[in-house]
Scaffold this active site. Sequence first.
Site, short mmCIF file in Angstrom:
data_model
loop_
_atom_site.label_atom_id
_atom_site.label_comp_id
_atom_site.label_asym_id
_atom_site.label_seq_id
_atom_site.Cartn_x
_atom_site.Cartn_y
_atom_site.Cartn_z
N ASP A 14 0.86 -1.17 0.00
CA ASP A 14 0.00 0.00 0.00
C ASP A 14 0.91 1.23 0.00
OD1 ASP A 14 -2.14 1.69 0.00
OD2 ASP A 14 -3.19 0.75 1.67
C1 BGC Z 1 -5.07 3.24 0.23
C2 BGC Z 1 -5.32 2.16 -0.80
C3 BGC Z 1 -5.18 2.70 -2.18
C4 BGC Z 1 -3.83 3.37 -2.34
C5 BGC Z 1 -3.60 3.94 -3.72
C6 BGC Z 1 -3.82 4.04 -0.05
O1 BGC Z 1 -3.73 5.14 0.76
O2 BGC Z 1 -5.00 2.66 1.50
O3 BGC Z 1 -6.58 1.62 -0.60
O4 BGC Z 1 -5.35 1.67 -3.12
O5 BGC Z 1 -3.75 4.43 -1.40
O6 BGC Z 1 -4.38 5.03 -3.98
#
Ligand code: BGC
Length: 720
Positions: free
Chosen positions: A262
């Site tokens: 993530d």
């Molecule tokens: C979130 C994810 C997301 C990623 C990319 C993160 O902050 O937890 O769910 O896919 O950002 O945008």
Amino acid sequence: MPDLRKLLDKMTIEEKIGQLMQFSSDVFADDGADVTGPRAQYQLTEEDMARVGSILGTNSAETVIKLQKEHLEKDRNKIPLLFMRDVIYGYRTNFPIPLGFGCSFDPALVAECSEMAAKEAAASGIHVTFTPMVDYVRDARWGRVMESCGEEPLLNSRMGAAQVKAFQGEDLRDREHIASCVKHFAAYGGAEAGRDYNTVDLSEHTLREFYLPAYKACVDAGVKMLMPSFNSLNGIPSTGNQWLMKKILREEWGYDGLVISDWGAISELLKHGIAADERQAARMAFDCGCHIEMCSNAYHLHLEELIEEGAISEEQLDDAVMKVLELKEELGLFEDPFRGASSEKEQALFMSEAHRAIAKKAAAESAVLLKNEGVLPFSEEIKRIALIGPFADEKKALGIWKCNGQYDEVTTVREGFAAALPQVEILCAKGCGAEWNDSDDSGFAEAIEIAKKADAVVLCLGEPDDYAGEGNCRTDISLPGLQNRLAKEIAAVNSNTAAVLFNGRPLVLSRLAEAVPAILELWYPGNEGGHAAADLLLGRANPCGKVSMSFPKATGQCPIYYNRNNTGRPKKVEKEGIRTRYNSGYLDCGNLPLYPFGHGLSYSNFIYEDLTLSADSMESDGAIQAKITIYNDSDRAGKEVVQLYMRDLVASMVRPVQQLIDFKKVEFAPYERKEITFEIREPMLRFWNWDQKFISEPGEFQISTGCADHLLHTQTFELK
Ligand code: BGC
């Protein structure tokens, strides 16, 4: 088709590491001149940029084509970039948030929406979506409950698998589908006190039974990518959690696809305090099989030295890179790096009539009629309708993961009614704001005035669309500001009042439910919400959604969920204000939620006549049928989500008071009677026991229908 092995063999270590790096599109918009800009922050040189394997967050075909072209000119290996994005509940055409999807209990509808989102995203050059989010949730204080299908493992599993299949299609080369990435593995929804990114401490039993099944269902559905969660799970953050990422994901489930961290999660291992520096963080994440690093630079800065030192072998690196190359190949990017992305296609698809029709249908099917004391549906004969409240004419109601959704393309309730009832006079007043600290009641007088004049009133209430989603948690999940008071004062002057709600979590609606005779939950319903609202309130559409996450009576009841265990002193009388000492109840509040999981009314009158089992015992390799007879005692066609619950009456571990084991959404003609058959088999009765196995135990099981906490019929049988 390129020979990927040959390609890999001619790549330098730096080039290989580049394939494992992902940065957001603003990094690529940065020319590097600004010493505090994103490129400088990640310490990326021009050469590093040319080696990067994927980009996050582009929003048009034009940008993708430009970036891909520039990249291919610079990259000596001519390896196309992967473009990824969070296409959560639509790309440009938005449908309801996943919590609403959950209420539809309709995986086929969810698949239809996901296919449309995949087409739109593919037209914009997106290759991978960070969907589905299948985090199991029990605490509505957590803002990200909006991205989940709710508190039911089976529902989450079916919805997750449906999304994976719909996004990916049969063949990723077909340019209308994109790869799917399931997230956030694992148990991100268990964040303590509903506070985002917070610690998760769960028994393995609860983890296995409630939290893990939906990720597993997505793996079984063939998901191409997986994202570990930010949280620590029983002391170890998922990104560096060997037990989770190796033992469960790979060894037990046989997952062999890509893993992406993530955002910034690898460097966050430092803040968690399990890595002393980024080098160690890179090693930990890589060892756990995290192939791509999203938006931090531990791999960029440290993988090479880790390989030189032998801490990571070159074979391990090659395996990771090969997985990235394979996905690029599967998507057909080596033959067509633009994969059909085009502005013309975007024009043709975005908010097209066909897509809007799907979004409208999804909004109507995800809505839940929580309460209706005879006021709904409104008569079409009304002359004047008052639309009151902060969401009566509010376009900003898409939720924070709207992707390319445009607020000016949202149909508000006012616009929906204007289109549905052109001959009717529409009066509109905001009354008050929807922020938690709004205390200005100067709009009340006008709102009350129009309510008095109208034949019917729609109160459009909710929480601002940035109150849910990542990082948006609340300690008080009641209707913010003065909205409850507004509702009370409006309903006092016009009893033909219904409330419709725009929100990203189950709210505490106790005061509202006392004030108004009808409540229709719309969630953030997407672009076509206003049309769906008008149709539902006028009876042109018949509500059929069921609650996917319990609505508490008070925030202090959180976490609250239907599939709870019994205690040794269960509360017997569910009455407010009764002092119930020495049992597991609150002094000032009942134990049950205001609206339980599975609850939802209809304009049809469904009567559950009978539940019968085909036998009173079952061999462990056999099956029995549960038959439920339901009669639609009304002149309206409607749909009913028929729910089948079980309870294991005596087992070696405490079992939940109810567990959904199957459901079907069934259509009924007016006055139609139907018998619905479910098949019960032994695997549906299993649980994770103390010996760390999914097993069932012989004994008596109770089968029920209706909805959680309001079971209508019950039969028992014995498992031999
Ligand atoms: C979130 C994810 C997301 C990623 C990319 C993160 O902050 O937890 O769910 O896919 O950002 O945008």
